[in-house]
Every structure is written in structure tokens, then in C-alpha cells.
Design an enzyme around this catalytic site. Structure first.
Site, mmCIF file in Angstrom:
data_model
loop_
_atom_site.group_PDB
_atom_site.id
_atom_site.type_symbol
_atom_site.label_atom_id
_atom_site.label_comp_id
_atom_site.label_asym_id
_atom_site.label_seq_id
_atom_site.Cartn_x
_atom_site.Cartn_y
_atom_site.Cartn_z
ATOM 1 N N HIS A 43 -5.247 20.785 4.263
ATOM 2 C CA HIS A 43 -4.740 19.753 5.175
ATOM 3 C C HIS A 43 -4.410 18.478 4.407
ATOM 4 O O HIS A 43 -4.848 17.390 4.766
ATOM 5 C CB HIS A 43 -5.764 19.479 6.281
ATOM 6 C CG HIS A 43 -5.878 20.597 7.266
ATOM 7 N ND1 HIS A 43 -4.854 20.965 8.104
ATOM 8 C CD2 HIS A 43 -6.888 21.471 7.529
ATOM 9 C CE1 HIS A 43 -5.220 21.993 8.851
ATOM 10 N NE2 HIS A 43 -6.455 22.326 8.509
ATOM 11 N N ARG A 68 -10.527 23.851 -1.438
ATOM 12 C CA ARG A 68 -10.222 24.540 -0.183
ATOM 13 C C ARG A 68 -8.751 24.926 -0.232
ATOM 14 O O ARG A 68 -7.866 24.095 -0.415
ATOM 15 C CB ARG A 68 -10.493 23.678 1.044
ATOM 16 C CG ARG A 68 -10.059 24.463 2.299
ATOM 17 C CD ARG A 68 -10.656 23.961 3.576
ATOM 18 N NE ARG A 68 -10.052 22.735 4.021
ATOM 19 C CZ ARG A 68 -10.247 22.231 5.236
ATOM 20 N NH1 ARG A 68 -11.034 22.854 6.092
ATOM 21 N NH2 ARG A 68 -9.686 21.100 5.587
ATOM 22 N N ASP A 82 -8.059 29.182 -12.517
ATOM 23 C CA ASP A 82 -7.616 28.999 -13.907
ATOM 24 C C ASP A 82 -7.572 27.509 -14.285
ATOM 25 O O ASP A 82 -7.746 27.153 -15.454
ATOM 26 C CB ASP A 82 -6.245 29.650 -14.136
ATOM 27 C CG ASP A 82 -6.354 31.159 -14.362
ATOM 28 O OD1 ASP A 82 -7.483 31.665 -14.505
ATOM 29 O OD2 ASP A 82 -5.303 31.826 -14.408
ATOM 30 N N GLU A 146 -14.069 29.975 11.370
ATOM 31 C CA GLU A 146 -13.368 29.016 12.232
ATOM 32 C C GLU A 146 -12.451 29.725 13.229
ATOM 33 O O GLU A 146 -11.430 29.184 13.633
ATOM 34 C CB GLU A 146 -12.602 27.990 11.396
ATOM 35 C CG GLU A 146 -11.704 28.556 10.320
ATOM 36 C CD GLU A 146 -11.002 27.468 9.516
ATOM 37 O OE1 GLU A 146 -11.070 26.287 9.867
ATOM 38 O OE2 GLU A 146 -10.346 27.827 8.517
ATOM 39 N N ASP A 172 -10.586 24.478 14.325
ATOM 40 C CA ASP A 172 -9.885 25.751 14.493
ATOM 41 C C ASP A 172 -10.660 26.689 15.408
ATOM 42 O O ASP A 172 -10.062 27.458 16.165
ATOM 43 C CB ASP A 172 -9.626 26.408 13.130
ATOM 44 C CG ASP A 172 -8.409 25.800 12.452
ATOM 45 O OD1 ASP A 172 -7.368 25.680 13.120
ATOM 46 O OD2 ASP A 172 -8.508 25.434 11.266
#
Ligand code: 3PY
Ligand code: MG
Length: 254
Positions: A43, A68, A82, A146, A172
């Protein structure tokens, strides 16, 4: 102690979120004493290039950078791992198969399916063997619960090898119940309690976000037994601190 071992030990860990892509914000938060810093790609408008910069700063401050993801995407997992992320927080894990997919994208064969390369995480090549060992023992994968389907399958999700805990997304979750934004609704609260009970039963940490920088609420959530807590985020901390700083002179002319 590494973040993964701390999570497994039952000790609470308190982190925070970065949504603004400035390395100084990463440095300030990493030095403030959080156990982990989550770089939120879901977000925010943080790019993969900026994510690497934020990961580097947090890492060099000796704090675990987690990312996230925008979604449970093996290609994105590969790139942020990575870049040196110590783990991932995976949105919308609704089934054990979703959880297994995320874990496989973090691990190298034969344990997983991640491609092998020599990037920042592997010391640009000089540290590959150390990284391979670290990955096996200490990479963190947190499943976001969620959605009602995730709640229904939460025990199977948490039982997946390589899942270190869960993080509840009340917004959510409320949307999946047809109640977007009504996070205080009894049905959302009951679903949250169900996730927490499942995590307690399986001995894995449950987490949630204490959005406002409110120490009393943080203490309450820790008392309730949430062990993977995200405490506020860069934007709320700046906003609240700025308003508080000015509150004594709120009548001052602009
Ligand atoms: C949600 O509430 O859906 C979240 O993702 C919170 O971080
Ligand atoms: Mg969410």
C-alpha cells in the site's frame, strides 16, 4: 538472537512500517529500537529500487528488514530477498497451498524453488555459502490472514513448515465479510479472535498492527498475547508528533 529465533521463542517482537521511500526515515526508525522494520510495497508507491535502498539502511543499522509484498508473487519475493530482506510478510494467504508457495519462493532447491544468484543478499557473491545457511535457518515468512477463507484455513496455514507466524489484516478481513472498513463489527472481531486462538494452539505468534503511536494500546495488545506487533508507521508517527508539537500554540497565527 535472530528475528526468527525470537519469534519461535515466544518473546514478543515489536516492529514498525515504512511507507515513504526516504533512506533517512529508514535510518531514524531502525535506530529507534524496533526489532524489525517492514517495508510496505503493498500500500505504497515504493519501487523495487527504493526498497533495496531501504533494506540496505535498515540492515546496516543491525535491524531485520522485512518486506510486505504487493501479492504472493514468487518473482517479487526473489527480488526483495536477493536485495537482502530478512523475510517477507505475504498478503492474502488463504490456504496452506498459498503458504507453501510463499515459503518455496524464499527457499533454494531442494527445499524450495527460488532461483540462485549473487546479489546484495549473497554479499555480491563473496557470501553465498553463509547466505545459503542463513536462509535455511533464519529467513522469516509471515502469513497475512485477512480473508474469511484464510480464517477458515488458519490452522493449516500456520502448520506449514517455514511459516513463522501470522499477521491479521482487519481491513481486508472486514471487506471479505462484506463489511469494508467496519473492523469493530462483532463478526470481524470474532474472526480475529479465531485467528489468535489458532495461533496460540499451534504455538506460533499472532500479530497485528497498532496503527496509532499509542503506548497504552501497544501495551494492551502485548498483554493480550499478540507477539508480532507492528507499532504504527512512518506517516502516522510524523503526523501525530507534528500535531502534538504544535498543540500548545494551536491558537498561533499561521
Ligand atoms: C488490512 O487490514 O487489510 C491490512 O493489510 C493491514 O495492514
Ligand atoms: Mg490488507
Amino acid at each position: 538472537m535472530t528475528l526468527k529465533k525470537r519469534l519461535a521463542s515466544g518473546k514478543p517482537v515489536v516492529g514498525s512500517w515504512i511507507t515513504l521511500a526516504h533512506p533517512s526515515i529508514a535510518e531514524i526508525l531502525a535506530r529507534a529500537g524496533f526489532s524489525w522494520i517492514g517495508i510496505d510495497l503493498e500500500h505504497s508507491v515504493i519501487t523495487i529500487r527504493e526498497a533495496e535502498e531501504l533494506i540496505r539502511v535498515v540492515d546496516l543499522c543491525g535491524v531485520a528488514p522485512l518486506v510486505r509484498l504487493t501479492s504472493n508473487d514468487a518473482d517479487q519475493i526473489k527480488r526483495v530477498m536477493d536485495a537482502g530482506a530478512r523475510g517477507i510478510i505475504v498478503p492474502m494467504v488463504n490456504s496452506a497451498a498459498d503458504a507453501e508457495r510463499a515459503v518455496a519462493a524464499v527457499r533454494y532447491p531442494p527445499d524450495g524453488r527460488r532461483g540462485v544468484a549473487l546479489a546484495r543478499a549473497q554479499g555480491y557473491g563473496a557470501g553465498f555459502e553463509a547466505y545459503r545457511k542463513w536462509l535455511k535457518s533464519d529467513a522469516v515468512v509471515i502469513a497475512m490472514i485477512e480473508h474469511v477463507d484464510g480464517v477458515a484455513n488458519v490452522e493449516a496455514i500456520l502448520a506449514v513448515d517455514g511459516i513463522d507466524g501470522c499477521f491479521i489484516g482487519p481491513y481486508d478481513l472486514s471487506a471479505s465479510l462484506g463489511l469494508p472498513g467496519k473492523t469493530r463489527d462483532a463478526r470481524v472481531q470474532a474472526a480475529m479472535r479465531q485467528v489468535k486462538r489458532a495461533a496460540d494452539k499451534l504455538g506460533k505468534p499472532a500479530g497485528l498492527h497498532v496503527v496509532e503511536p499509542d503506548p497504552a494500546m501497544l501495551k494492551r495488545r502485548l498483554r493480550e498475547g499478540y507477539r508480532f506487533v507492528a507499532y504504527s508507521l512512518d506517516t502516522r508517527m510524523i503526523d501525530v508528533a507534528a500535531r502534538q508539537a504544535l498543540s500548545a500554540v494551536s491558537a498561533a497565527p499561521r
